[in-house]
Write an enzyme that holds these catalytic residues in place. Structure first.
Site, short mmCIF file in Angstrom:
data_model
loop_
_atom_site.label_atom_id
_atom_site.label_comp_id
_atom_site.label_asym_id
_atom_site.label_seq_id
_atom_site.Cartn_x
_atom_site.Cartn_y
_atom_site.Cartn_z
N THR A 180 27.00 33.92 51.68
CA THR A 180 27.05 34.45 50.31
C THR A 180 27.72 35.82 50.34
O THR A 180 28.65 36.09 49.57
CB THR A 180 25.63 34.55 49.72
OG1 THR A 180 25.06 33.24 49.71
CG2 THR A 180 25.64 35.11 48.32
N ASN A 229 28.98 20.87 49.89
CA ASN A 229 27.58 20.82 50.28
C ASN A 229 26.76 19.79 49.49
O ASN A 229 25.67 19.43 49.91
CB ASN A 229 26.94 22.20 50.11
CG ASN A 229 27.15 22.77 48.72
OD1 ASN A 229 28.28 22.97 48.30
ND2 ASN A 229 26.08 23.00 48.00
N GLN A 275 29.58 24.61 55.49
CA GLN A 275 29.02 23.31 55.91
C GLN A 275 29.76 22.72 57.10
O GLN A 275 29.34 21.70 57.65
CB GLN A 275 29.06 22.32 54.74
CG GLN A 275 28.15 22.68 53.58
CD GLN A 275 26.66 22.52 53.91
OE1 GLN A 275 26.29 21.76 54.80
NE2 GLN A 275 25.82 23.24 53.20
N SER A 309 27.52 30.70 58.11
CA SER A 309 26.12 31.12 57.99
C SER A 309 25.37 30.41 59.12
O SER A 309 25.36 29.18 59.19
CB SER A 309 25.60 30.68 56.63
OG SER A 309 24.47 31.41 56.29
N ALA A 310 24.75 31.19 60.02
CA ALA A 310 24.20 30.61 61.25
C ALA A 310 23.09 29.59 61.02
O ALA A 310 22.92 28.66 61.82
CB ALA A 310 23.69 31.74 62.16
N HIS A 311 22.33 29.76 59.92
CA HIS A 311 21.18 28.86 59.75
C HIS A 311 21.59 27.43 59.42
O HIS A 311 20.77 26.52 59.40
CB HIS A 311 20.21 29.41 58.68
CG HIS A 311 20.71 29.40 57.28
ND1 HIS A 311 20.40 28.38 56.41
CD2 HIS A 311 21.49 30.26 56.59
CE1 HIS A 311 20.95 28.64 55.23
NE2 HIS A 311 21.63 29.77 55.32
N CYS A 356 21.00 24.04 47.60
CA CYS A 356 20.78 25.30 48.29
C CYS A 356 21.15 26.51 47.44
O CYS A 356 21.49 27.53 47.96
CB CYS A 356 21.46 25.32 49.65
SG CYS A 356 23.11 24.71 49.62
#
Ligand code: PLP
Length: 376
Positions: free
Chosen positions: A72, A148, A176, A196-198, A325
């Site tokens: 983001t 996503n 993604q 984004s690592a998560h 999300c």
């Protein structure tokens, strides 16, 4: 009750090996990378090693990669830099983008936004895109790699080529992508990509923005000179180290992940097709051109209970309804409404990770069948 997690496009479990890699940077090597003593130097070295490893694994230069709190922030930075420092006046954006792109573009570019066109399966109209770009010099094009919600894979190499041809900047939200495909910036030739690592079994609260070329940019927030003087503030050392490890592990197992994803999707599509009242949104049942770890379905209200999502949740099934999300909200999805998917139905997104097994899908299928009106 057995709990089944099938919402991996929203977030993934942290790999235990990633946790082990991060732990010493919380408990032992906890120096501030800006400190000049040994502890600071150790932390700085860890951050720079992670930067180097990540950059090399995605075909980028480490001098062109900055760490952020996630995608983001990275997406927001791209729009801010483009408008403030790069002479961009308009943004061409897909209406199927995540809110982290759509809302950032709206906030920063106001009414200077032009939208791309897609067919009912989500396929981008490249001819229309070329026309938009040629009519709007000094624009930034922002089109994601993998959607996503419906899993469609956009032809980002082709998009980047068109942008190069017209000499406009190209940003792709590649959030993604990293969990499932090999992302290589030197092949894509985009000007900005984000992660984004998560989303790939790394920690939450860390991501990056990689640049495809050198830009002269002004800081986004003021303070220290961290992150090439673009993002002041003490670096999240353990998270950065964790993200690097997560990416390394993922890259190593991409081939196996793809085999598992394909096998699971084939099975789930077959089983869902047998259930009355289930249809696939935006051709997300396809294996080619769509992510193999994601399926988006509509449940007809003729056959399914209004309480289906709630009942699945109560029975231990974590799937997402509507637009997942953005905020956990289950309001209508802007993506599905653009694609004209059946409004009078319940939309569900099922998304796998490398840890998903067929039994997880069987549990979901049993619970889903239990929600059919005849069984309620
Ligand atoms: N872009 C896409 C395509 C996403 O799926 C997400 C997921 O949340 C984001 C951006 C935002 O990522 P984050 O919340 O990690 O900043």
């Amino acid at each position: 009750m057995q709990k089944v997690y099938l919402d991996n496009a929203a977030t993934t479990v942290l790999d235990s090996a990633v946790w082990e890699e991060m732990k010493p940077y919380f408990l032992e090597n906890y120096g501030n990378p800006s400190s000049s003593h040994f502890a600071g130097r150790e932390a700085k070295a860890a951050v720079e090693l992670a930067r180097k490893k990540i950059a090399s694994s995605i075909g980028a230069l480490s001098s062109r990669l900055i760490f952020t709190s996630g995608a983001t922030e990275a997406n927001n930075l791209v729009f801010k830099f483009a408008q403030r420092d790069l002479g961009v006046q308009k943004v061409i954006v897909s209406p199927l983008e995540h809110h982290a792109v759509l809302n950032a573009a709206k906030a920063i570019f106001g009414d200077q936004i032009i939208y791309t066109k897609h067919n009912s399966c989500g396929v981008l109209d490249l001819v229309h895109l070329s026309r938009l770009i040629s009519d709007n010099p000094n624009c930034l094009v922002s089109i994601m790699h993998i959607n996503n919600e419906i899993g469609i894979i956009n032809p980002i190499e082709k998009i980047a080529k068109i942008c190069k041809q017209y000499k406009v900047l190209y940003h792709s939200d590649t959030v993604q992508s990293f969990a499932h495909v090999d992302v290589n910036l030197s092949q894509i030739e985009a000007d900005f990509i984000v992660a984004s690592a998560h989303k790939f079994h790394g920690p939450k609260g860390i991501g990056f923005l990689a640049f495809g070329q050198d830009f002269i940019l002004t800081p986004d927030q003021y303070g220290g000179l961290q992150e090439k003087n673009l993002r002041a503030g003490t670096e999240a050392v353990p998270l950065i180290v964790g993200m690097s490890k997560a990416l390394e592990l993922h890259k190593k197992s991409l081939a196996e992940i793809e085999i598992n994803d394909r096998k699971l999707k084939t099975y789930l599509v077959e089983e869902l097709s047998k259930i009355e009242g289930v249809t696939f949104n935006a051709a997300s049942d396809r294996l080619e051109g769509y992510l193999c770890s994601l399926i988006n379905i509509s449940l007809s209200k003729m056959f399914f209970n209004d309480m289906t999502l709630f009942t699945l949740d109560l029975n231990g099934i974590a799937i997402s309804g509507g637009s997942a999300c953005s905020s956990g909200a289950i309001n209508g999805s802007h993506v599905l409404s653009y694609l004209n998917s059946n409004n009078d139905s319940i939309a569900i997104r099922v998304s796998f990770s490398k840890y998903t097994i067929q039994q997880d899908l069987d549990c979901f299928l049993i619970q889903l069948k239990g929600c059919q009106k005849a069984n309620a």
